[in-house]
Motif scaffolding. Sequence first.
Motif, PDB file in Angstrom:
ATOM      1  N   ALA A 372      21.061  34.354  45.461  1.00 21.01           N
ATOM      2  CA  ALA A 372      22.329  33.164  45.633  1.00 21.01           C
ATOM      3  C   ALA A 372      22.034  31.990  44.911  1.00 21.01           C
ATOM      4  O   ALA A 372      22.906  31.503  44.288  1.00 21.01           O
ATOM      5  CB  ALA A 372      22.466  33.043  47.080  1.00 21.01           C
ATOM      6  N   TRP A 373      20.605  31.493  45.069  1.00 20.97           N
ATOM      7  CA  TRP A 373      20.365  30.256  44.383  1.00 20.97           C
ATOM      8  C   TRP A 373      20.452  30.347  42.834  1.00 20.97           C
ATOM      9  O   TRP A 373      20.780  29.729  42.276  1.00 20.97           O
ATOM     10  CB  TRP A 373      19.015  29.792  44.782  1.00 20.97           C
ATOM     11  N   ALA A 374      19.922  31.619  42.390  1.00 19.64           N
ATOM     12  CA  ALA A 374      20.048  31.672  40.833  1.00 19.64           C
ATOM     13  C   ALA A 374      21.496  31.817  40.370  1.00 19.64           C
ATOM     14  O   ALA A 374      21.691  31.135  39.344  1.00 19.64           O
ATOM     15  CB  ALA A 374      19.192  32.962  40.499  1.00 19.64           C
ATOM     16  N   ARG A 375      22.229  32.742  41.198  1.00 18.65           N
ATOM     17  CA  ARG A 375      23.701  32.510  40.813  1.00 18.65           C
ATOM     18  C   ARG A 375      24.353  31.239  40.839  1.00 18.65           C
ATOM     19  O   ARG A 375      25.241  31.045  39.771  1.00 18.65           O
ATOM     20  CB  ARG A 375      24.396  33.786  41.683  1.00 18.65           C
ATOM     21  N   LEU A 376      24.088  30.403  41.691  1.00 19.46           N
ATOM     22  CA  LEU A 376      24.686  29.227  42.040  1.00 19.46           C
ATOM     23  C   LEU A 376      24.376  28.218  40.548  1.00 19.46           C
ATOM     24  O   LEU A 376      25.486  27.445  40.219  1.00 19.46           O
ATOM     25  CB  LEU A 376      24.172  28.364  43.167  1.00 19.46           C
ATOM     26  N   PHE A 377      23.065  28.220  40.266  1.00 24.63           N
ATOM     27  CA  PHE A 377      22.798  27.493  39.006  1.00 24.63           C
ATOM     28  C   PHE A 377      22.579  28.331  37.796  1.00 24.63           C
ATOM     29  O   PHE A 377      22.511  27.690  36.772  1.00 24.63           O
ATOM     30  CB  PHE A 377      21.428  26.782  39.368  1.00 24.63           C
ATOM     31  N   GLY A 378      23.330  29.524  37.881  1.00 27.28           N
ATOM     32  CA  GLY A 378      23.311  30.388  36.394  1.00 27.28           C
ATOM     33  C   GLY A 378      21.931  30.351  35.894  1.00 27.28           C
ATOM     34  O   GLY A 378      21.825  30.389  34.579  1.00 27.28           O
ATOM     35  N   LYS A 379      21.061  30.671  36.814  1.00 24.25           N
ATOM     36  CA  LYS A 379      19.702  30.902  36.179  1.00 24.25           C
ATOM     37  C   LYS A 379      19.279  32.279  36.174  1.00 24.25           C
ATOM     38  O   LYS A 379      19.485  33.159  37.027  1.00 24.25           O
ATOM     39  CB  LYS A 379      18.476  30.129  36.952  1.00 24.25           C
ATOM     40  N   PRO A 380      18.393  32.723  34.909  1.00 23.20           N
ATOM     41  CA  PRO A 380      17.984  34.166  35.156  1.00 23.20           C
ATOM     42  C   PRO A 380      16.854  34.085  36.148  1.00 23.20           C
ATOM     43  O   PRO A 380      16.437  33.107  36.810  1.00 23.20           O
ATOM     44  CB  PRO A 380      17.062  34.320  33.708  1.00 23.20           C
ATOM     45  N   LEU A 381      16.873  35.408  36.681  1.00 19.50           N
ATOM     46  CA  LEU A 381      15.801  35.494  38.042  1.00 19.50           C
ATOM     47  C   LEU A 381      14.772  36.477  37.872  1.00 19.50           C
ATOM     48  O   LEU A 381      15.262  37.601  37.436  1.00 19.50           O
ATOM     49  CB  LEU A 381      16.681  35.899  39.275  1.00 19.50           C
ATOM     50  N   VAL A 382      13.483  36.275  37.914  1.00 18.61           N
ATOM     51  CA  VAL A 382      12.600  37.542  38.026  1.00 18.61           C
ATOM     52  C   VAL A 382      11.823  37.326  39.164  1.00 18.61           C
ATOM     53  O   VAL A 382      11.326  36.561  39.722  1.00 18.61           O
ATOM     54  CB  VAL A 382      11.272  37.167  37.238  1.00 18.61           C
ATOM     55  N   ILE A 383      11.861  38.721  39.927  1.00 16.27           N
ATOM     56  CA  ILE A 383      11.488  38.992  41.218  1.00 16.27           C
ATOM     57  C   ILE A 383      10.125  40.017  41.115  1.00 16.27           C
ATOM     58  O   ILE A 383      10.168  40.969  40.697  1.00 16.27           O
ATOM     59  CB  ILE A 383      12.530  39.378  42.249  1.00 16.27           C
ATOM     60  N   SER A 384       9.167  39.731  42.118  1.00 15.42           N
ATOM     61  CA  SER A 384       8.056  40.641  42.174  1.00 15.42           C
ATOM     62  C   SER A 384       7.581  40.626  43.729  1.00 15.42           C
ATOM     63  O   SER A 384       7.064  39.578  44.132  1.00 15.42           O
ATOM     64  CB  SER A 384       6.998  40.184  41.302  1.00 15.42           C
ATOM     65  N   PHE A 385       7.697  41.663  44.455  1.00 15.80           N
ATOM     66  CA  PHE A 385       7.336  41.822  45.764  1.00 15.80           C
ATOM     67  C   PHE A 385       6.302  43.006  45.987  1.00 15.80           C
ATOM     68  O   PHE A 385       6.476  44.059  45.337  1.00 15.80           O
ATOM     69  CB  PHE A 385       8.400  41.850  46.593  1.00 15.80           C
ATOM     70  N   ASN A 386       5.443  42.690  46.867  1.00 12.00           N
ATOM     71  CA  ASN A 386       4.620  43.784  47.661  1.00 12.00           C
ATOM     72  C   ASN A 386       5.008  44.096  48.813  1.00 12.00           C
ATOM     73  O   ASN A 386       5.447  43.184  49.508  1.00 12.00           O
ATOM     74  CB  ASN A 386       3.127  43.599  47.372  1.00 12.00           C
ATOM     75  N   THR A 387       5.399  45.379  49.097  1.00 12.46           N
ATOM     76  CA  THR A 387       5.745  45.968  50.318  1.00 12.46           C
ATOM     77  C   THR A 387       4.833  46.965  51.015  1.00 12.46           C
ATOM     78  O   THR A 387       3.846  47.383  50.355  1.00 12.46           O
ATOM     79  CB  THR A 387       7.156  46.296  50.380  1.00 12.46           C
TER      80      THR A 387
END
Length: 387
Positions: A372-387
């Motif tokens: 949501a924050w990335a779309r608001l400000f029109g920024k590319p987003l890189v996500i990395s999670f461990n589960t």
Amino acid sequence: MHRKYRQPVLLLAASIVAGTVAWSGNALSLPIALMFPVLWALARTRLTTACVSAGYFLAASRGLPQGVATFYASDLRPGLALWLCASLGFVGVHTMLWTRCERARALRYLAAASLMAIPPFGIIGWAHPITAAGVLFPGWGWWGLLATTAGFMGLVTRMWPAVAMMLSGFWLWSAAFWTDPTLPETWRGVDLELGASLGRDISMIRHRDLIATVMAQASRGARTIVLPESALGFWTPTVERLWVQALQETDLTVVAGAAIVDARGYDNVLVALSGGGARMLYRERMPVPGSMWQPWRPLLGQSGGARAHFFANPVVDLTGERVAPLICYEQLVVWPVLQSMLDDPDLILAVGNGWWTKGTSIVAIQRASAQAWARLFGKPLVISFNT
């Protein structure tokens, strides 16, 4: 049911539904959180306001008791205690600022929303409805934030049905044309499923496995590869040498989580690695209160716990780009991302180690918030999670 109790019970039920559905882990459901200002304004007594606030907050953060129990390998009691204690700030602020006076209500709610967005109350400002701005007004940036704030103020007045209809229109339009934030062409965020062993297994075998994962991503065209929070475990000269030597014959840059420990405590950090060397890239501004950040320890003459660098390094430079890093808990509160956006970064980098959230929606909520924050400000987003 007696008429005296009917309205409070209905408001409480609606607040629980709003908190549960809005914070289900689906970014497009975030605007349902805007029900909360309406319910807050419809309350007729301060006690009802407290119940509505508690219902919304506890429903939104419902995964916390189970997550804490998993983290500490204990029963639900510590998690329930933390869950209830964390709600006190949200409930207290909204209850104290509630008023019967309609003329003052919009400014009172604005004050409550502002307090829950910035420290000290913002430290536990989870489930903030302002996060919905990215779904309602994608690409609007600060104007979208202002428009959502104006919507809040309208929702607590007699005009709320008209304001709700207008915001619903923006929501439906956004949902019809919604696209996930873009991923920079040469960046890759690696999701791992290593559970609690990530960051705790510091063997050479584990590091070599991670290096092999990085090389596999490089073979697919990635040049900047992101590993989750805690991926490197404790940051030591030995770990640094191992990774730098492995990357020497490449043009790769690896960003990975680690812990830098000293006699007073530790920093939760991101490290940038390449064949030319390694550097500390980012120190977490807001570690998880309680389990990581324990500010009472120095007051008791004790050491330990993660340090909070509240307003430090909101944006860092990496491979010629300005990056806004968000580690784990920072994705759940408002002020870290807004502080970073003031510097107009080129992209948002969101990492986490969510093994302890298994069976809950916490990681999904973190992802939805970052989107949501990335779309608001029109920024590319890189996500990395461990589960």
